[in-house]
Design a protein around this motif. Sequence first.
Motif, short mmCIF file in Angstrom:
data_model
loop_
_atom_site.label_atom_id
_atom_site.label_comp_id
_atom_site.label_asym_id
_atom_site.label_seq_id
_atom_site.Cartn_x
_atom_site.Cartn_y
_atom_site.Cartn_z
N UNK A 1 0.68 -1.14 0.26
CA UNK A 1 0.09 -0.05 0.00
C UNK A 1 0.74 1.28 -0.02
N UNK A 2 2.09 1.25 -0.34
CA UNK A 2 2.95 2.11 -0.43
C UNK A 2 3.28 3.09 0.82
N UNK A 3 3.12 2.43 1.98
CA UNK A 3 3.18 3.06 3.35
C UNK A 3 4.32 2.41 4.10
N UNK A 4 5.37 1.94 3.57
CA UNK A 4 6.46 1.42 4.16
C UNK A 4 7.25 2.42 5.29
N UNK A 5 7.25 3.69 4.55
CA UNK A 5 8.02 4.76 5.54
C UNK A 5 7.29 4.90 7.00
N UNK A 6 5.79 4.85 6.73
CA UNK A 6 5.04 5.02 8.00
C UNK A 6 5.38 3.91 9.08
N UNK A 7 5.58 2.91 8.75
CA UNK A 7 6.04 1.69 9.58
C UNK A 7 7.60 1.96 9.97
N UNK A 8 8.33 2.39 8.84
CA UNK A 8 9.72 2.37 9.38
C UNK A 8 9.90 3.60 10.46
N UNK A 9 9.14 4.74 10.28
CA UNK A 9 9.08 5.75 11.39
C UNK A 9 8.79 5.52 12.62
N UNK A 10 7.52 4.50 12.83
CA UNK A 10 7.31 3.87 14.19
C UNK A 10 8.43 3.09 14.53
N UNK A 11 9.03 2.19 13.89
CA UNK A 11 9.94 1.25 14.30
C UNK A 11 11.16 2.08 14.65
N UNK A 12 11.60 2.99 14.27
CA UNK A 12 12.76 3.81 14.83
C UNK A 12 12.42 4.66 15.87
N UNK A 13 11.29 4.94 15.88
CA UNK A 13 10.96 5.94 17.24
C UNK A 13 10.87 4.83 18.42
N UNK A 14 10.11 3.60 18.43
CA UNK A 14 10.13 2.52 19.42
C UNK A 14 11.49 2.20 19.73
N UNK A 15 12.32 1.75 18.82
CA UNK A 15 13.42 0.86 18.91
C UNK A 15 14.60 1.91 19.72
N UNK A 16 14.66 3.01 19.09
CA UNK A 16 15.70 4.03 19.38
C UNK A 16 15.31 4.30 20.96
N UNK A 17 14.24 4.69 21.31
CA UNK A 17 13.66 4.89 22.44
C UNK A 17 14.10 3.70 23.47
N UNK A 18 14.08 2.42 23.10
CA UNK A 18 14.31 1.46 23.82
C UNK A 18 15.89 1.18 24.22
N UNK A 19 16.69 1.47 22.98
CA UNK A 19 18.15 1.45 23.19
C UNK A 19 18.53 2.67 24.27
N UNK A 20 18.10 3.56 23.95
CA UNK A 20 18.37 4.87 24.94
C UNK A 20 18.14 4.53 26.42
N UNK A 21 17.06 3.64 26.64
CA UNK A 21 16.63 3.33 27.86
C UNK A 21 17.45 2.38 28.51
N UNK A 22 18.23 1.68 27.65
CA UNK A 22 19.04 0.45 28.18
C UNK A 22 20.45 1.13 28.39
N UNK A 23 20.93 2.39 27.59
CA UNK A 23 22.20 2.76 27.77
C UNK A 23 22.10 3.81 29.13
N UNK A 24 21.00 4.37 29.28
CA UNK A 24 20.93 5.11 30.53
C UNK A 24 21.07 4.43 32.02
N UNK A 25 21.07 2.96 32.00
CA UNK A 25 21.72 2.30 32.99
C UNK A 25 22.90 2.28 33.26
N UNK A 26 23.64 2.76 32.13
CA UNK A 26 25.20 2.96 32.29
C UNK A 26 25.63 4.09 33.01
#
Length: 672
Positions: A230-255
Amino acid sequence: MDNGIENLVSTWKFLKAKVEKSEAFGLSIEKAGLRLDEINRRLPHLEVAIRPIRAQRDDLIAVGGHINRAVVPATAVLKVFDAIHGLEKSLPDPQADLPGYLGVLKRLKEALKFLGENCGMAIQWLADIVEYLEDHKMADERFISSLKKAVENLRELEGGEEKGLLDGGLLQVSLDRLANEFRRLLSENSVPLPMASPVLENEQACIAPSPLPVAVIHKLQAILGTFVSNDRLDNCASIYIEVRSSNVRASLQQLKLDYLEISVSEFNNVASIDVYIAQWGRHLEFAVKHLFESEYKLCNDVFEATGFGVWKTCFAKIAAQAGIIAFLQFGKTVTESKKDPVKLLKLLDMFSSLSKLRLDFNRIFGGAACIEIQKLTRDLIKRVIQGACEIFWELLGQVELQKHTPAPSDCSIPRVVTFITDYSNKLLGDEYKPILTHVLVIEQTWRNEKFRERILINELLNLVKTNELNLETWSKGYKEAASSYLFLMNNHWHMYKYLKGTKLGGILGDSWLIKKKEYKEYYMSMYLRESWGKLPALLSREGIIMFSGGRATARNLVKQRLKSFTEAFEEMHKRNSDLVIADKDLRKKTRQVIIETIVPVYRSYMQNYGPLIEQDRIASKYSKYTAQSLEKMLGSLFHHKPMKHGHSKMRLLSGKLNNGVEDHYPIQTSSS
């Protein structure tokens, strides 16, 4: 009379009723007029709607076929539209039945494809009918104009950005729900990884398994397939980047990475660099091999089936937003901080950390998507190499400049001597020599120069030789020869003791070390001769005759010589009380030699001639000290002053290396 009045009243009432009726009728006529005006204004439109076509029977029969051909595809399109909205009722909850939801979306997509392919044809048929009616003047102009406007609106809807709304926006809403399900799957299964145990010093960082369950990855892939179609891949990619980058930041904050935000000015305190750079190296290695490696694989697993390079772009953005840029920026901050010899070791530590991760960086952050990270990494490596080489090549000049600084007033070891001794051995050690050699090779390659195998060794030997020349210059700055000799004794012994058995000492050779030891013995003897060695002569026995008439003369000579000795001893003790011998063994030996030079002579003198003045009422004026008190006083000389000389360090300030009171490496001494 009465009848006349009654008739008059009846007539008045009748007339009054007629007037009221006339007024009511007039109002009705007025309202009717207004309604007629409204009808008159609406009549043309009603006429268009009621009787749009004004043609002869034959003409109407001729146009019938054209109308039928237009109505048939239009009717088919309307039926498909109705079917599409019938699918809305069959859409399940994507969380409860994702395959079913995707199946309905697929059917909806197919229906919309048919609608899109046939809508244009139906619109064209309708346009042809309108054109036929207009050409044959078979309908009212206003009716034709209204039809043309409706057809134009359909064309804009079918061919413009609103084409996706042919279904009334159902697909858009359905895809939005699916995007929400994509976000939910990611958010509920993205948990910050525990960071405590794997970041201990000397512990190997491990590569974490996939942070998402396989079943969840399959669901994400299925959703992505629908969005791709449906030519909406960018929409999913944006969601993926937002959620996973937030998760990695949360992991790094423990350091506890707050130190990555430290400014250049804060880094000018060298003492803090040790801790921060050690943490930086361990944390960077762990982040790359544990977090970003895992995220790299996950991006590939989730997006690879799409057939695009989207996963690399997603990973690049996640890495940048999650913190890799902060790590590289911290390294840049270190390179921009104040130059210092100790900073060379820290830059080598950074280079070592980056070298260990070189293959990982090239693999994980390779490709066009990570071009910004690559640029920052290359820039950091270049800054580290240039900064380390700049400090290294400036060391000799900075040591040479030290000859213009005053020698230590206490005849101790100049801080630059202590520093270079330990510093050179560190650079030649197994930890730093390979790294520094590698750095120098790269730098000379950049300058198109051939690397010389002994370049590091030769430069460090030059530092030692320059230190030796500085010692000679400094020794000439003392007003008293004894201070000069004590200074040289201290420093030659320091070089011998703290270079013997080291890598640098091995390079200098045994003959060089033996010569330093001999210098120590020579300057110790010269120091004694020019200082304490002069005192025993003051206790001369010449002319002392203790029998017959010479006893009074002997007493006077003893008084005079004891007084001279006591004054000379006190003066010598005062001059030497602030002098320092840093090394415990040398300090002990020097004290012992001085004691052996003075105390036995004094003890013997007092035993032989002390009785001559014992009866004198001011005898204490001449014999203030006993042999034991002299020995005790001499035994407290040259003591190391921890507060003043506990540490030493070299700094590059305004192009000069000085002997500051701060320190990175302690002088190797022990107290007694």
